[in-house]
Write a protein that holds these residues in place. Structure first.
Motif, short mmCIF file in Angstrom:
data_model
loop_
_atom_site.label_atom_id
_atom_site.label_comp_id
_atom_site.label_asym_id
_atom_site.label_seq_id
_atom_site.Cartn_x
_atom_site.Cartn_y
_atom_site.Cartn_z
N ASP A 280 0.85 -1.20 0.00
CA ASP A 280 0.00 0.00 0.00
C ASP A 280 0.89 1.25 0.00
OD1 ASP A 280 0.90 0.33 2.58
OD2 ASP A 280 -1.07 0.34 3.53
N GLU A 281 0.27 2.43 0.10
CA GLU A 281 1.06 3.67 -0.02
C GLU A 281 2.01 3.88 1.16
OE1 GLU A 281 -2.15 3.37 0.57
OE2 GLU A 281 -2.33 4.38 2.50
N LYS A 282 1.80 3.15 2.27
CA LYS A 282 2.72 3.27 3.40
C LYS A 282 3.81 2.20 3.36
CE LYS A 282 -0.30 5.52 6.67
NZ LYS A 282 -1.21 5.37 7.80
N GLY A 283 3.84 1.40 2.31
CA GLY A 283 4.87 0.37 2.17
C GLY A 283 4.53 -0.92 2.90
N ARG A 284 3.28 -1.07 3.36
CA ARG A 284 2.88 -2.30 4.06
C ARG A 284 2.36 -3.31 3.06
NH1 ARG A 284 -1.28 0.58 8.13
NH2 ARG A 284 -1.95 1.32 6.09
N VAL A 285 2.51 -4.59 3.37
CA VAL A 285 1.99 -5.64 2.49
C VAL A 285 0.47 -5.63 2.59
CG1 VAL A 285 2.05 -8.10 1.94
CG2 VAL A 285 4.04 -7.02 2.99
N LYS A 286 -0.19 -5.61 1.43
CA LYS A 286 -1.66 -5.58 1.43
C LYS A 286 -2.19 -6.94 1.86
CE LYS A 286 -2.43 -2.22 -2.24
NZ LYS A 286 -2.89 -2.08 -3.63
N ALA A 287 -3.02 -6.95 2.90
CA ALA A 287 -3.54 -8.22 3.42
C ALA A 287 -5.06 -8.23 3.37
CB ALA A 287 -3.09 -8.39 4.87
N THR A 288 -5.62 -9.40 3.33
CA THR A 288 -7.07 -9.53 3.46
C THR A 288 -7.37 -9.81 4.93
OG1 THR A 288 -7.11 -11.92 3.22
CG2 THR A 288 -7.16 -10.63 1.18
N ALA A 289 -8.64 -9.81 5.28
CA ALA A 289 -9.00 -10.09 6.68
C ALA A 289 -8.66 -11.54 7.06
CB ALA A 289 -10.48 -9.83 6.89
N TYR A 290 -8.39 -12.39 6.05
CA TYR A 290 -8.01 -13.78 6.32
C TYR A 290 -6.49 -13.91 6.53
CZ TYR A 290 -12.74 -14.77 4.90
OH TYR A 290 -14.12 -14.78 4.83
N LEU A 291 -5.82 -12.75 6.50
CA LEU A 291 -4.37 -12.65 6.67
C LEU A 291 -3.61 -13.25 5.48
CD1 LEU A 291 -4.22 -13.38 10.51
CD2 LEU A 291 -4.29 -11.18 9.35
N ARG A 292 -4.32 -13.33 4.35
CA ARG A 292 -3.65 -13.72 3.11
C ARG A 292 -3.14 -12.46 2.42
NH1 ARG A 292 -8.02 -17.72 1.42
NH2 ARG A 292 -7.08 -19.74 1.81
N ILE A 293 -2.03 -12.59 1.71
CA ILE A 293 -1.58 -11.47 0.89
C ILE A 293 -2.57 -11.32 -0.26
CG2 ILE A 293 0.26 -10.64 -0.64
CD1 ILE A 293 2.28 -11.97 1.21
N LYS A 294 -3.01 -10.08 -0.51
CA LYS A 294 -4.06 -9.84 -1.51
C LYS A 294 -3.72 -10.50 -2.84
CE LYS A 294 -7.08 -6.19 -0.39
NZ LYS A 294 -7.33 -4.78 -0.25
#
Ligand SMILES: Cc1cc2nc3c(=O)[nH]c(=O)nc-3n(C[C@H](O)[C@H](O)[C@H](O)COP(=O)(O)OP(=O)(O)OC[C@H]3O[C@@H](n4cnc5c(N)ncnc54)[C@H](O)[C@@H]3O)c2cc1C
Length: 432
Positions: A280-294
């Motif tokens: 994302d724009e803050k450099g974090r890995v985009k995750a779903t609520a299931y803790l999977r990488i998008k």
């Protein structure tokens, strides 16, 4: 059929708790788990301020991964990049050539690093407060400065040695400052000519308040409490330069200080940007609520490096703290297992319970499930809560022993600064 390979990047809160859960729940031969971390231990960071103050032996706030993760393979070194497309990660052991690790499932949990600003002199003169090595160094450093101040007739050197600056008023900064000031005040009675009032402790915070983790009342009370102890709390203030240890603040203050601790925020570990992870724009890995990488069904993420949706506050993300990291680690392990077994995953949901912080011996501040506490009850709650959370019975017992001995005997006031220069004595002997 080949045994699926699970690679866990980072053996901190998320990594260790995920691996522990997998170790407990995996059936024999169901998967092979590898944990790669820069160190061979997990650091219980909330106890770092107490380790720096000498209330807890530093070795007792780390958990050896090889001892607790007996069924996992532990690799010590750095993951340099992660590829989702190839399902590989590039691993660099502390020595020797790099290795390409293949995986079927990956857990990305390398945490965060200090968020530094381009302030002249900061990188050379400052120190962070995220590792046990930094906590040990700071304890030795502060006691070393008391030694220096008590041994010099030069007022300028003495003033500089007795000035301690902390930048960043979150719980890491406030706890580190509170504990170290308390330790130095206690130790000062053994240093001739130094009293609590001779030391200058300064907390610099850019925003208009400290401790955003607790309510405004509690934050205000904490400022009053720190000021009562003679600590200068400067909100709405920026550090603009630290060149050669000369501190310049944007409110016009200038002075020399040999101690500059930087705890002004964290940012996701940059290793997540080396590869093809969605960020994302803050450099974090985009995750779903299931803790999977998008966009994947085989890659997972959580903790400080991940943008995990906070289902209790729609549209927001979980804050980077241990409270979430521990719970996410467990949920992540269950979802990973469910994925391997073709079962249904469960979304991660946890409402922030609040925060507890210690400000020195018998002093603390807490806000838990809306209940506010301060002084001794908050401090006791801080110790009880974190002791319960500390992994392994072994470490819990050792910490309890440290605290008990601390009640019976005075604190150690020796600076083992020479630990950082173990070869000096031998080199001197070789020269003479
Ligand atoms: C001083 C301090 C006090 C705190 N107090 C509290 C508190 O009271 N309450 C609270 O809720 N939270 C607290 N926190 C925050 C909490 O510790 C973090 O939110 C939590 O550690 C995040 O977990 P994580 O697994 O994402 O990262 P970490 O626990 O930091 O783990 C990341 C791991 O990844 C490893 N790593 C990094 N890069 C690589 C790489 N390239 N290759 C391999 N491994 C790598 C690191 O060595 C580390 O072991 C505190 C933090 C600090 C610094």
């Amino acid at each position: 059929m080949a045994v699926p390979r699970i690679l866990i990047v980072g053996g901190g809160y998320v990594g260790m708790y995920t691996a522990l859960r997998l170790q407990r729940r995996l059936r024999h031969g169901e998967a092979h788990v590898t944990v790669a971390d820069l160190d061979s231990y997990m650091t219980y960071q909330p106890f770092l301020p107490e380790a720096a103050a000498g209330n807890i032996e530093p070795r007792h706030v780390v958990v050896p991964l090889r001892r607790v993760l007996r069924s996992c393979e532990i690799l010590s070194g750095s993951i340099e990049s992660i590829s989702l497309a190839d399902r590989t990660a590039r691993f660099q052991p502390h020595e020797g050539p790099p290795v390409t690790l293949g995986y079927d499932y990956v857990v990305v949990a390398p945490g965060s690093i200090a968020r530094l600003l381009p302030i002249p002199g900061l990188a050379d003169h400052g120190i962070g407060f995220k590792t046990v090595e930094e906590a040990i160094h700071l304890r030795n450093h502060v006691l070393g400065k008391l030694d220096l101040a008590a041994s010099t007739p030069d007022e300028r050197v003495r003033r500089r040695a007795l000035t301690f600056v902390f930048v960043g008023g979150g719980y890491a900064g406030v706890e580190a400052l509170g504990e170290l000031e308390d330790m130095a005040a206690d130790a000062s009675r053994y240093f001739e000519g130094i009293s609590r009032g001779d030391m200058r402790w300064i907390l610099v915070e850019a925003t208009d308040r400290i401790l955003p983790e607790v309510g405004e009342d509690m934050a205000r009370w904490t400022v009053q409490e720190l000021r009562r102890r003679g600590i200068e709390v400067r909100t709405r203030t920026l550090l603009t330069s630290a060149e050669n240890g000369h501190i310049v603040l944007d409110d016009g203050q200038e002075f020399d200080a040999e101690t500059l601790v930087w705890t002004a925020g964290v940012k996701p570990n940059p290793v997540v940007a080396a590869g093809d992870l969605p960020l994302d724009e803050k450099g974090r890995v985009k995750a779903t609520a299931y803790l999977r990488i998008k966009g994947t069904d085989f890659a997972f993420t959580a903790g400080d490096a991940a943008a995990v949706p906070d289902l209790t506050r729609p549209g927001m993300f979980c804050p980077p703290n241990a409270q979430h990291a521990v719970r996410q680690g467990r949920r992540l392990a269950d979802n990973l297992l469910a994925t391997i077994r073709g079962q249904t995953c469960t979304p991660y949901r946890h409402k922030n319970a609040g925060s507890v912080a210690s400000l020195g011996l018998y002093q603390g501040v807490a806000q838990v499930y809306g209940r506010q506490m301060r002084g001794f009850p908050a401090w006791a709650m801080h110790r009880t809560y974190h002791l319960m959370r500390m992994p392994t019975f072994n470490k819990k017992s050792r910490i309890l022993m440290d605290w008990t001995l601390g009640l019976l005997f005075p604190r150690e006031i020796v600076s083992l600064g020479a630990l950082q220069r173990p070869h000096e004595e031998f080199k001197f002997a070789a020269r003479t």
